[in-house]
Design a protein around this motif. Structure first.
Motif, PDB file in Angstrom:
ATOM      1  N   THR A 158       0.620  69.525  83.758  1.00 12.99           N
ATOM      2  CA  THR A 158       1.863  70.179  83.350  1.00 12.99           C
ATOM      3  C   THR A 158       1.495  71.438  82.553  1.00 12.99           C
ATOM      4  OG1 THR A 158       1.900  68.632  81.507  1.00 12.99           O
ATOM      5  CG2 THR A 158       3.287  68.113  83.397  1.00 12.99           C
ATOM      6  N   SER A 164      10.499  75.785  77.441  1.00 13.95           N
ATOM      7  CA  SER A 164      11.403  74.782  76.865  1.00 13.95           C
ATOM      8  C   SER A 164      10.791  74.079  75.665  1.00 13.95           C
ATOM      9  CB  SER A 164      11.767  73.755  77.937  1.00 13.95           C
ATOM     10  OG  SER A 164      10.600  73.121  78.416  1.00 13.95           O
ATOM     11  N   ALA A 166      10.538  70.435  74.649  1.00 16.94           N
ATOM     12  CA  ALA A 166      10.780  69.093  75.181  1.00 16.94           C
ATOM     13  C   ALA A 166      11.345  68.132  74.144  1.00 16.94           C
ATOM     14  CB  ALA A 166       9.481  68.521  75.764  1.00 16.94           C
ATOM     15  N   LEU A 210       9.030  66.591  80.191  1.00 10.58           N
ATOM     16  CA  LEU A 210      10.142  67.019  81.048  1.00 10.58           C
ATOM     17  C   LEU A 210       9.631  67.393  82.434  1.00 10.58           C
ATOM     18  CD1 LEU A 210      12.367  69.103  78.592  1.00 10.58           C
ATOM     19  CD2 LEU A 210      12.207  66.627  78.905  1.00 10.58           C
ATOM     20  N   GLU A 211       8.464  68.042  82.479  1.00 10.47           N
ATOM     21  CA  GLU A 211       7.858  68.366  83.783  1.00 10.47           C
ATOM     22  C   GLU A 211       7.361  67.075  84.445  1.00 10.47           C
ATOM     23  OE1 GLU A 211       7.064  69.886  80.904  1.00 10.47           O
ATOM     24  OE2 GLU A 211       7.369  72.043  81.148  1.00 10.47           O
ATOM     25  N   GLU A 213       8.767  64.232  84.262  1.00  8.79           N
ATOM     26  CA  GLU A 213       9.926  63.571  84.875  1.00  8.79           C
ATOM     27  C   GLU A 213      10.175  64.106  86.283  1.00  8.79           C
ATOM     28  OE1 GLU A 213      13.558  62.775  82.550  1.00  8.79           O
ATOM     29  OE2 GLU A 213      12.400  63.244  80.754  1.00  8.79           O
ATOM     30  N   LEU A 214       9.975  65.416  86.456  1.00 12.39           N
ATOM     31  CA  LEU A 214      10.157  65.994  87.796  1.00 12.39           C
ATOM     32  C   LEU A 214       9.179  65.336  88.770  1.00 12.39           C
ATOM     33  CD1 LEU A 214      10.361  69.835  86.993  1.00 12.39           C
ATOM     34  CD2 LEU A 214      12.194  68.141  86.974  1.00 12.39           C
ATOM     35  N   TYR A 380      16.995  63.324  75.354  1.00  6.66           N
ATOM     36  CA  TYR A 380      16.840  62.793  76.716  1.00  6.66           C
ATOM     37  C   TYR A 380      16.858  61.264  76.796  1.00  6.66           C
ATOM     38  CZ  TYR A 380      12.133  62.739  74.775  1.00  6.66           C
ATOM     39  OH  TYR A 380      11.065  62.542  73.941  1.00  6.66           O
ATOM     40  N   MET A 430      18.216  74.890  81.476  1.00  4.68           N
ATOM     41  CA  MET A 430      17.439  73.730  81.922  1.00  4.68           C
ATOM     42  C   MET A 430      17.962  73.121  83.219  1.00  4.68           C
ATOM     43  SD  MET A 430      16.560  72.082  78.251  1.00  4.68           S
ATOM     44  CE  MET A 430      15.419  70.877  78.886  1.00  4.68           C
ATOM     45  N   TRP A 432      16.666  73.259  86.039  1.00  2.00           N
ATOM     46  CA  TRP A 432      15.540  72.624  86.740  1.00  2.00           C
ATOM     47  C   TRP A 432      15.394  71.169  86.330  1.00  2.00           C
ATOM     48  CZ3 TRP A 432      11.681  70.930  83.406  1.00  2.00           C
ATOM     49  CH2 TRP A 432      11.708  71.462  82.106  1.00  2.00           C
ATOM     50  N   TYR A 433      15.630  70.889  85.052  1.00  2.00           N
ATOM     51  CA  TYR A 433      15.512  69.523  84.557  1.00  2.00           C
ATOM     52  C   TYR A 433      16.728  68.698  84.992  1.00  2.00           C
ATOM     53  CZ  TYR A 433      15.020  65.688  81.127  1.00  2.00           C
ATOM     54  OH  TYR A 433      14.893  64.457  80.516  1.00  2.00           O
ATOM     55  N   THR A 436      17.178  66.740  88.380  1.00  4.87           N
ATOM     56  CA  THR A 436      16.709  65.354  88.607  1.00  4.87           C
ATOM     57  C   THR A 436      17.870  64.377  88.488  1.00  4.87           C
ATOM     58  OG1 THR A 436      16.160  65.148  86.259  1.00  4.87           O
ATOM     59  CG2 THR A 436      14.344  65.676  87.761  1.00  4.87           C
TER      60      THR A 436
END
Ligand code: 4AD
Ligand code: MG
Length: 479
Positions: A158, A164, A166, A210-211, A213-214, A380, A430, A432-433, A436
């Motif tokens: 990552t 960001s 996190a 967070l990355e 999680e992707l 989160y 966010m 991109w986050y 998901t």
């Protein structure tokens, strides 16, 4: 002659055969007839005893064999007469590769304090204590990869530079390409940091979660293992500005699966150390026992290897934050006033003395605390039915406090968005986050293990700056 490492030589039974060893001199003693040189090459905590027949060697050459010098020896493997080791080397040829002037070399054959060695951090690798610590660190890093690889997790890299935050805690180091002499300005004349990274505001990552999680929401189970950065100016024995974190992230895991994995993982690492690092652990354990000699029996800590085995053999205690608060409320303040265990308010974060009370006094075991008040945890985390708590988990270890922080993640887009708004997390940046949760959302969980906190536990060292080769903390960044 073929070079052999001391670790392998000490296991050799090929008495009479000739080999070459290279290493650094720890000590030299002896008389006009015979010298004994203790040599270390980093392959093991053990020194090799080199036997030198003084009359066979040049006097000037022998003078250069002082603590810290690098030497190369051809010699004959001998069965050792003395106690301790079974093998020694009788020198037939010696080369001094690099001298270490005894008047200038900072390390003496005697023991140095850890404080002194922290000042000489560039040389401390050459001591028994630090070489043991860093061999164990290597083994622990290997164990991390072995554990997750065996389980079918993918190792994911990552980014270290990120846009960001996190954890939403604002403890970030800014990364900037701005020209300090000519920065872009806002209309009011202040510096426009939005331009930081070629036009984007960026910082060093506080967490790869967070990355991660992707990755988990596509690959199923991933883990990260890399440096993370926190710009907290905390001068403690448990905090670094740059530390290494292991962050597994798993699709279809709930909080209980998360706890089970974390406990299994920690035990795997401890077992790996016991199976693979016993020489170094024994050395560190002895060091600790010497340090504690002056203390009263009840103030001494458990012997290191016993402590590791104990954690391995016992289930961690699992309880909720609310239960922990009840216990703390009913605890009596310590007479010496060293600790004030009492906590009155539901909703307050636990201080390290509360954590230590739970693991060291109340249960005497690692504790997994779950279901924390939502207001003291990150945006989160999955919100529980009660509307007040989140499915967070912290793992507390004796002598360390928090070693792992993790949670089940909020998978519901609307709930997550509402929470981000309440906590001022910029949802508009966010997307991109949030995708998901928009597309194919599912239950998922993960946690972060502070690698250096684990190292503290396994080595029994007392200061986090002593378990990372180049600590980064306030006033600690000279190389
Ligand atoms: O509790 P933290 O802040 O959790 C996270 O960063 C989550 N994103 C993890 C996750 O769910 N993937 O940090 C996790 C762990 C702590 O429990 C602690 O062991 C360690 O990282 N840690 C530190 N270690 C050394 N120095 C610091 N300043 C640390 N801050 C946290
Ligand atoms: Mg935490």
């Amino acid at each position: 002659q073929k070079r052999i490492k001391i670790k392998d030589l000490l296991l050799s039974k090929e008495f009479g055969s000739e080999v070459n060893v290279k290493g650094w001199v720890r000590t030299k003693r002896g008389n006009k007839q015979i010298n004994f040189v203790a040599l270390n090459d980093g392959s093991t905590i053990q020194n090799l005893q080199i036997v030198v027949d003084v009359p066979n060697f040049n006097e000037d050459l022998l003078k250069k064999i002082t603590t810290g010098a690098a030497i190369s020896i051809d010699g004959e493997i001998m069965e050792s007469q003395g106690s301790g080791q079974s093998v020694e080397l009788k020198a037939t040829h010696i080369d001094v590769l690099g001298v270490a002037d005894p008047d200038k070399y900072p390390l003496q054959p005697k023991k140095h304090s850890l404080e002194f060695l922290r000042e000489k951090a560039h040389l401390r690798f050459r001591t028994n204590t630090f070489s043991a610590v860093f061999r164990i660190r290597h083994a622990m890093a290997y164990a991390v990869h072995e554990f997750f690889n065996k389980k079918g997790f993918y190792y994911m890299h990552t980014p270290l530079i990120t846009g960001s935050d996190a954890e939403g805690a604002g403890e970030m180091f800014r990364v900037s390409t701005l020209d300090p002499k000519n920065p872009p300005l806002n209309e009011d004349g202040s510096i426009n940091y939005k331009e930081d990274f070629f036009g984007k505001e960026t910082n060093l990552t506080v967490s790869g979660q967070l990355e991660g999680e992707l990755g988990a929401m596509a690959l199923g189970e991933i883990y990260t293992f890399g440096p993370t950065f926190r710009a907290e100016n905390s001068n403690t024995t448990r905090h670094l500005a740059e530390f290494w974190m292991i962050e597994p992230e798993m699709a279809f895991y709930d909080i209980t699966d998360n706890m089970d994995l974390a406990e299994e993982f920690l035990k795997y690492m401890i077992k790996y150390a016991l199976d693979n690092c016993m020489d170094d652990l024994k050395f560190l354990s002895q060091r600790l026992q010497e340090e504690e000699k002056g203390k009263k029996a009840e103030d001494r800590s458990m012997e290191l290897i016993e402590k590791l085995k104990f954690v391995l053999e016992n289930d961690f205690v699992r309880l909720t934050y609310t239960e922990a608060i009840e216990i703390l409320r009913n605890s009596k303040p310590n007479k010496k006033k060293k600790f004030q265990y009492l906590i009155n308010e539901w909703g307050a974060d636990l201080q390290s003395e509360h954590e230590r009370y739970l693991v060291e006094k109340k249960f005497e075991k690692p504790v997994i605390l779950i279901d924390y008040p939502k207001d003291i945890k990150a945006f989160y985390m999955k919100q529980n039915e009660d509307g007040k708590t989140v499915a967070a988990m912290d793992i507390l270890f004796p002598g360390i406090g928090e070693i792992i922080g993790g949670s089940q993640r909020e998978e519901d887009l609307d709930k997550l968005l509402t929470r981000m708004k309440e906590m001022n997390v910029p949802a508009d940046e966010m997307d991109w986050y949030l995708d998901t949760r928009r597309f194919g959302s599912a239950t998922h969980s993960g946690f972060g293990l502070g690698f250096e906190r684990m190292m503290l536990f396994v080595t029994g060292m007392g200061n986090i700056r002593d378990v990372i080769p180049f600590p980064r903390a306030p006033k600690n960044a000279e190389f």
